[in-house]
Scaffold this motif. Structure first.
Motif, PDB file in Angstrom:
ATOM      1  N   SER A 180      13.952  -4.877   6.423  1.00 54.60           N
ATOM      2  CA  SER A 180      13.098  -5.848   7.108  1.00 54.60           C
ATOM      3  C   SER A 180      11.701  -5.876   6.495  1.00 54.60           C
ATOM      4  O   SER A 180      11.080  -6.946   6.384  1.00 54.60           O
ATOM      5  N   GLN A 181      11.208  -4.722   6.036  1.00 55.81           N
ATOM      6  CA  GLN A 181       9.899  -4.695   5.393  1.00 55.81           C
ATOM      7  C   GLN A 181       9.958  -5.353   4.021  1.00 55.81           C
ATOM      8  O   GLN A 181       9.013  -6.022   3.598  1.00 55.81           O
ATOM      9  N   ILE A 182      11.087  -5.195   3.331  1.00 56.54           N
ATOM     10  CA  ILE A 182      11.280  -5.880   2.045  1.00 56.54           C
ATOM     11  C   ILE A 182      11.258  -7.395   2.268  1.00 56.54           C
ATOM     12  O   ILE A 182      10.629  -8.147   1.505  1.00 56.54           O
ATOM     13  N   CYS A 183      11.936  -7.844   3.315  1.00 55.16           N
ATOM     14  CA  CYS A 183      11.950  -9.276   3.627  1.00 55.16           C
ATOM     15  C   CYS A 183      10.546  -9.781   3.929  1.00 55.16           C
ATOM     16  O   CYS A 183      10.162 -10.877   3.504  1.00 55.16           O
ATOM     17  N   LEU A 184       9.775  -8.997   4.667  1.00 53.03           N
ATOM     18  CA  LEU A 184       8.395  -9.377   4.966  1.00 53.03           C
ATOM     19  C   LEU A 184       7.564  -9.455   3.692  1.00 53.03           C
ATOM     20  O   LEU A 184       6.777 -10.390   3.495  1.00 53.03           O
ATOM     21  N   GLN A 185       7.753  -8.478   2.813  1.00 57.59           N
ATOM     22  CA  GLN A 185       7.036  -8.459   1.545  1.00 57.59           C
ATOM     23  C   GLN A 185       7.334  -9.718   0.734  1.00 57.59           C
ATOM     24  O   GLN A 185       6.433 -10.329   0.149  1.00 57.59           O
ATOM     25  N   MET A 186       8.596 -10.123   0.720  1.00 57.95           N
ATOM     26  CA  MET A 186       8.968 -11.331  -0.012  1.00 57.95           C
ATOM     27  C   MET A 186       8.504 -12.589   0.725  1.00 57.95           C
ATOM     28  O   MET A 186       8.162 -13.600   0.093  1.00 57.95           O
TER      29      MET A 186
END
Length: 256
Positions: A180-186
């Protein structure tokens, strides 16, 4: 009937090269689930970062096949043995890709900037001591450093540079990587995301995430303060996907 995926019996091997495993199969299953969209997408350039045995890039070339003529395939790997094994796997299936022995896309970034329509990545995602990251040989295929993010966090900005305006990224992640943090980063870079495949094994919980540029998100992302919590609605949606074990087919309203 033409083959849609690489045949394991034709996949080459070497003691220092990662063989197809659950994560490889999950990534190929995600591509198969999204195959209709991929065909309609008509990619011109497809790229795999970290090709290993060649199972994934070969499968992608086979599933697009004659339905999408003129596609160019490129695959990279930091492990020279992997490049040679991938070459043999491609040849065994009568498909072709340009192979480069390099770290992620070193030396290719200017040449490929904004040109990659489809990128597939099964990165080293296993949490390990930082000093194991980037070692030679087969260890380079899994050692991901703290939280398994050391290599993933290097790949994401490079992917952003290489992907075309209509580029899609398929990324393998582990629960420990904080998807979920990767998705936010993207999202902060202007990408929408969805989980195409989730798969639970005895050892790990895998998520194959698809990213694509979304210009509405690019505008909204300007309001996000770095290192602060994402809007509750956004995180709730991502977390509900991450924790719900299901196999999702790729029919989405915008063929994304």
């Amino acid at each position: 009937m033409s083959l849609r995926t690489a045949q394991i019996r034709l996949v080459s091997s070497h003691p220092e090269v990662y063989e197809p495993c659950d994560d490889s199969f999950a990534l190929v299953d995600a591509l198969l689930a999204d195959r209709i969209n991929l065909v309609e997408h008509h990619p011109v350039l497809c790229m795999e970062v970290g090709c290993g045995s060649g199972y994934v890039i070969t499968s992608l070339a086979l599933m697009l096949g004659q339905e999408v003529p003129g596609v160019q395939y490129i695959a990279t790997d930091i492990n020279p043995y992997a490049v040679e094994v991938t070459r043999k796997t491609l040849e065994a299936h009568n498909v072709h890709a340009d192979l480069i022995n390099t770290d992620i896309a070193s030396g290719l970034e200017k040449r490929l900037a904004g040109l990659v329509d489809v990128m597939v990545v099964n990165p080293p995602y296993v949490p390990t001591p930082e000093d194991e990251v980037g070692r030679e040989g087969i260890a380079s295929a899994w050692a991901g450093g703290e939280n398994g993010r050391a290599v993933i966090d290097k790949i994401l900005p490079i992917a952003d540079k290489l992907l075309s305006k209509r580029g899609w990224l398929y990324l393998v992640t582990l629960t420990a990587n904080d998807p979920s943090q990767i998705c936010l980063q993207m999202m902060e870079k202007g990408y929408a995301a969805r989980i195409v495949v989730q798969r639970s094994t005895e050892e790990e919980n895998l998520h194959i995430i698809k990213f694509w540029r979304d210009f509405d998100i690019q505008m909204d992302a300007k309001d996000i303060v770095p290192n602060k919590a994402a809007p509750v609605g956004v995180m709730d949606t991502l977390l509900s996907q991450v924790h719900r074990l299901s196999f999702r087919r790729s029919a989405s309203s915008n063929n994304n």
